[in-house]
Design a protein around this motif. Structure first.
Motif, PDB file in Angstrom:
ATOM      1  N   VAL A  59       0.861  -1.189   0.000  1.00  0.00           N
ATOM      2  CA  VAL A  59       0.000   0.000   0.000  1.00  0.00           C
ATOM      3  C   VAL A  59       0.891   1.230   0.000  1.00  0.00           C
ATOM      4  O   VAL A  59       2.041   1.184   0.457  1.00  0.00           O
ATOM      5  CB  VAL A  59      -0.983   0.037   1.197  1.00  0.00           C
ATOM      6  CG1 VAL A  59      -2.020  -1.062   1.072  1.00  0.00           C
ATOM      7  CG2 VAL A  59      -0.258  -0.019   2.532  1.00  0.00           C
ATOM      8  N   GLU A  79      -4.245   3.734  -2.131  1.00  0.00           N
ATOM      9  CA  GLU A  79      -3.760   2.974  -3.287  1.00  0.00           C
ATOM     10  C   GLU A  79      -3.094   1.679  -2.844  1.00  0.00           C
ATOM     11  O   GLU A  79      -2.373   1.654  -1.843  1.00  0.00           O
ATOM     12  CB  GLU A  79      -2.741   3.792  -4.075  1.00  0.00           C
ATOM     13  CG  GLU A  79      -3.350   4.943  -4.844  1.00  0.00           C
ATOM     14  CD  GLU A  79      -2.251   5.768  -5.482  1.00  0.00           C
ATOM     15  OE1 GLU A  79      -1.749   5.361  -6.541  1.00  0.00           O
ATOM     16  OE2 GLU A  79      -1.881   6.804  -4.903  1.00  0.00           O
ATOM     17  N   VAL A  80      -3.336   0.658  -3.643  1.00  0.00           N
ATOM     18  CA  VAL A  80      -2.750  -0.658  -3.380  1.00  0.00           C
ATOM     19  C   VAL A  80      -2.046  -1.110  -4.659  1.00  0.00           C
ATOM     20  O   VAL A  80      -2.450  -0.731  -5.766  1.00  0.00           O
ATOM     21  CB  VAL A  80      -3.853  -1.642  -2.942  1.00  0.00           C
ATOM     22  CG1 VAL A  80      -4.937  -1.764  -3.994  1.00  0.00           C
ATOM     23  CG2 VAL A  80      -3.291  -3.017  -2.601  1.00  0.00           C
ATOM     24  N   LYS A 120      -7.773   1.437  -3.827  1.00  0.00           N
ATOM     25  CA  LYS A 120      -8.079   0.307  -2.930  1.00  0.00           C
ATOM     26  C   LYS A 120      -9.563  -0.039  -2.959  1.00  0.00           C
ATOM     27  O   LYS A 120      -9.952  -1.168  -2.655  1.00  0.00           O
ATOM     28  CB  LYS A 120      -7.619   0.604  -1.498  1.00  0.00           C
ATOM     29  CG  LYS A 120      -8.437   1.650  -0.768  1.00  0.00           C
ATOM     30  CD  LYS A 120      -7.992   1.788   0.687  1.00  0.00           C
ATOM     31  CE  LYS A 120      -8.859   2.813   1.401  1.00  0.00           C
ATOM     32  NZ  LYS A 120      -8.409   3.109   2.771  1.00  0.00           N
ATOM     33  N   LEU A 125      -9.509  -5.797   0.449  1.00  0.00           N
ATOM     34  CA  LEU A 125      -8.122  -5.967   0.887  1.00  0.00           C
ATOM     35  C   LEU A 125      -7.926  -7.017   1.979  1.00  0.00           C
ATOM     36  O   LEU A 125      -6.811  -7.469   2.201  1.00  0.00           O
ATOM     37  CB  LEU A 125      -7.534  -4.630   1.340  1.00  0.00           C
ATOM     38  CG  LEU A 125      -7.159  -3.693   0.190  1.00  0.00           C
ATOM     39  CD1 LEU A 125      -6.407  -2.484   0.701  1.00  0.00           C
ATOM     40  CD2 LEU A 125      -6.336  -4.420  -0.865  1.00  0.00           C
TER      41      LEU A 125
END
Ligand code: MG
Length: 202
Positions: A59, A79-80, A120, A125
């Motif tokens: 991440v 954000e991933v 994300k 997640l």
């Protein structure tokens, strides 16, 4: 920016390397000189005879934070992505035997492959599949639900010791299936169905 990495976060991987399950997260840091982006080729360095791939979800930290409570950790990243924690396994084994730090084995130039990042919100997640293919053959397959320490728990833990800054990356550990690369190989990583990187080993 810095890259904070978690080791030994998937039980199957701990078993394959015959390590002990940690009582708290195992942390190490790669410097910004370790970054390799844009599907650039990875050149095997001369100082190692055994470079392993380790595919990992990361991440990207979006704001400054220290001693972040776990319940607020999710507000620190939007954000991933997926990357590779390249490891000079021979140097790492030597360091482990001697009780020495892992920096040379883990933090060398271009040892942190940074793939594409995604919002994300497009992923789940705590239950997200990811995988790695070498030369088109599946070699690693993981699911974030199998992490010993969740992304938010990791952020809470590491931010006690290291102030997190915008742009920092947190690598969350690799599932089982790690192995060597050699010149001529190609690695491709997938976050869910999305191809996140594809690059050549030279
Ligand atoms: Mg790793």
């Amino acid at each position: 920016m810095k890259i904070i990495c978690i080791g030994r976060n998937y039980s199957e991987h701990i078993r394959e390397l015959k390590n002990e399950t940690p009582e708290e997260p195992v942390i190490f840091i790669k410097p910004d000189s370790a970054v390799l982006r844009n599907n650039s080729p990875f050149f095997i360095p001369a100082f190692t005879q055994e470079v392993h791939y380790e595919v990992e979800v990361f991440v990207k930290i979006k704001k400054h934070g220290k001693a972040i409570p776990e319940k607020f950790a999710a507000t620190y990243y939007d954000e991933v992505g997926l990357g590779i924690d390249f490891t000079a396994r021979d140097l790492q084994n030597h360091s482990k035997t001697k009780g020495l730090p892992w920096e040379k084995a883990k933090g060398f130039d271009h040892s942190a492959v940074i793939g594409k990042t995604f919002p994300k919100s497009e992923f789940q997640l705590d239950n997200q599949e990811f995988s790695l293919k070498k030369n088109g053959v599946l070699v690693q397959q993981g699911n974030t639900r199998d992490m010993i320490y969740s992304i938010d728990a990791i952020i809470a833990y590491v931010s006690q010791f290291f102030t997190l800054k915008k742009g920092d990356l947190i690598f969350t550990g690799t599932p089982s299936g790690v192995g060597p690369v050699q010149a001529g190989d190609q690695l491709e990583g997938f976050l869910g169905n999305h191809s996140a990187f594809r690059f050549d080993i030279r």
